[in-house]
Design a protein around this motif. Structure first.
Motif, PDB file in Angstrom:
ATOM      1  N   ASP A  22       0.825  -1.214   0.000  1.00 39.46           N
ATOM      2  CA  ASP A  22       0.000   0.000   0.000  1.00 39.46           C
ATOM      3  C   ASP A  22       0.858   1.263   0.000  1.00 39.46           C
ATOM      4  O   ASP A  22       0.598   2.225   0.731  1.00 39.46           O
ATOM      5  CB  ASP A  22      -0.962   0.012   1.206  1.00 39.46           C
ATOM      6  N   ASP A  23       1.870   1.242  -0.851  1.00 37.44           N
ATOM      7  CA  ASP A  23       2.789   2.380  -0.992  1.00 37.44           C
ATOM      8  C   ASP A  23       1.997   3.658  -1.270  1.00 37.44           C
ATOM      9  O   ASP A  23       1.331   3.769  -2.307  1.00 37.44           O
ATOM     10  CB  ASP A  23       3.747   2.084  -2.145  1.00 37.44           C
ATOM     11  N   PRO A  24       2.052   4.648  -0.360  1.00 37.88           N
ATOM     12  CA  PRO A  24       1.236   5.854  -0.555  1.00 37.88           C
ATOM     13  C   PRO A  24       1.626   6.656  -1.792  1.00 37.88           C
ATOM     14  O   PRO A  24       0.784   7.372  -2.349  1.00 37.88           O
ATOM     15  CB  PRO A  24       1.465   6.658   0.726  1.00 37.88           C
ATOM     16  N   ARG A  48     -14.243   8.198 -10.997  1.00 37.53           N
ATOM     17  CA  ARG A  48     -14.367   8.383  -9.553  1.00 37.53           C
ATOM     18  C   ARG A  48     -13.468   7.367  -8.860  1.00 37.53           C
ATOM     19  O   ARG A  48     -13.809   6.194  -8.745  1.00 37.53           O
ATOM     20  CB  ARG A  48     -15.826   8.231  -9.136  1.00 37.53           C
ATOM     21  N   VAL A  49     -12.309   7.832  -8.438  1.00 35.86           N
ATOM     22  CA  VAL A  49     -11.264   6.953  -7.913  1.00 35.86           C
ATOM     23  C   VAL A  49     -11.379   6.826  -6.398  1.00 35.86           C
ATOM     24  O   VAL A  49     -11.636   7.805  -5.694  1.00 35.86           O
ATOM     25  CB  VAL A  49      -9.865   7.495  -8.277  1.00 35.86           C
ATOM     26  N   SER A  50     -11.166   5.606  -5.925  1.00 32.19           N
ATOM     27  CA  SER A  50     -10.959   5.355  -4.501  1.00 32.19           C
ATOM     28  C   SER A  50      -9.832   4.344  -4.382  1.00 32.19           C
ATOM     29  O   SER A  50      -9.333   3.828  -5.379  1.00 32.19           O
ATOM     30  CB  SER A  50     -12.234   4.820  -3.837  1.00 32.19           C
ATOM     31  N   HIS A  51      -9.408   4.079  -3.157  1.00 32.48           N
ATOM     32  CA  HIS A  51      -8.398   3.049  -2.969  1.00 32.48           C
ATOM     33  C   HIS A  51      -8.729   2.252  -1.723  1.00 32.48           C
ATOM     34  O   HIS A  51      -9.386   2.739  -0.801  1.00 32.48           O
ATOM     35  CB  HIS A  51      -6.989   3.642  -2.874  1.00 32.48           C
ATOM     36  N   LEU A  52      -8.284   1.011  -1.733  1.00 33.09           N
ATOM     37  CA  LEU A  52      -8.393   0.148  -0.563  1.00 33.09           C
ATOM     38  C   LEU A  52      -6.989  -0.239  -0.140  1.00 33.09           C
ATOM     39  O   LEU A  52      -6.293  -0.959  -0.858  1.00 33.09           O
ATOM     40  CB  LEU A  52      -9.207  -1.108  -0.881  1.00 33.09           C
ATOM     41  N   SER A  53      -6.551   0.277   0.998  1.00 31.59           N
ATOM     42  CA  SER A  53      -5.287  -0.127   1.604  1.00 31.59           C
ATOM     43  C   SER A  53      -5.584  -0.956   2.840  1.00 31.59           C
ATOM     44  O   SER A  53      -6.591  -0.721   3.531  1.00 31.59           O
ATOM     45  CB  SER A  53      -4.447   1.101   1.977  1.00 31.59           C
TER      46      SER A  53
END
Length: 244
Positions: free
Chosen positions: A55-57, A73-78
């Motif tokens: 999950d490299d920021p 519409r972007v999201s991320h799951l870390s």
């Protein structure tokens, strides 16, 4: 309206580079394909999953930057140090595309299973959300393939999610260990037969069947690799459809 067919876009295709830094990315045509496969060419919802690189920021920021100013519409799951969304299942079911970045497929699979994400992703796939990714994000959907997760000498990974019940080879033309090891593992039964991709090539699966091969550059191909009746490996080149 019925849910779209379960779809996986398994590739050796990453983001394009704008050339102003290692993570100054632009979305290549593979993402337009993913949105079309999801039936949402305009204002699609995309969730980036970067488990394979811890999950490299900086990479997460690169994904947001790639789509800045677009309708995506972007999201991320870390998952490090804890999940960034309160309900993994609800968040992923609300997406049109889930895109998994490259890195360590062995670490990715272990962390996903700790969080029950393997079962969630299988449900998301059955619900019609397009699952896609590059390298580790291609291998993970299959039974297994070849990986550098354990060091520079490639080794097999055999505990993939198995949504696609075959094996997968990535970076087939750019890393010299990939092709001979993949052949050996299919020949000796460590891996079932499957498909490999040169850099720039992707596999489109509808359900568990290969529906199409695509490429974002010329001169590249995919390959069907299977064990023949005499135990020797048979490799068949598949010409892709050029994107753009």
């Amino acid at each position: 309206m019925p849910a779209p067919a379960p779809t996986i876009l398994a590739t050796s295709i990453g983001f394009d580079s704008r050339g102003r830094g290692p993570y100054d990315w632009a979305p290549g045509p593979v993402f337009d394909l993913a949105f079309d496969l999801a039936g949402r060419p305009e204002a699609p919802r995309l969730c980036y999953v970067g488990t394979a690189t811890g999950d490299d920021p900086v990479r997460v920021a690169g994904v947001y930057g790639a789509f800045a100013g677009s309708g995506v519409r972007v999201s991320h799951l870390s998952l490090f140090p804890m999940p960034t969304v309160p309900d993994l299942r609800a968040h992923l079911l609300a997406q049109d595309v889930v895109w998994v970045g490259g890195g360590s497929v062995a670490n990715l699979l272990a962390v996903w299973r700790v969080h029950g994400l393997d079962e969630v992703l299988a449900e998301v796939w059955r619900a019609g959300v397009v699952l896609g990714g590059v390298s580790a994000g291609s291998l993970c959907w299959h039974v297994g393939g070849t990986t550098d997760s354990y060091g520079p000498d490639l080794r097999p990974v055999t505990n993939g999610l198995g949504l696609i019940p075959t094996s997968n080879g990535v970076h087939y033309d750019s890393e010299e260990q990939r092709r001979p090891l993949y052949h050996r593992l299919v020949a000796d039964g460590t891996l079932p037969g499957g498909h490999a991709t040169d850099d720039g090539v992707g596999l489109v699966y509808r359900g568990t069947e290969l529906a199409e091969v695509v490429a974002d550059r010329s001169g590249r191909a995919a390959y069907r690799v299977e064990r023949g009746a005499d135990g020797a490996v048979v490799e068949t080149r598949i010409e892709p459809r050029r994107l753009r």
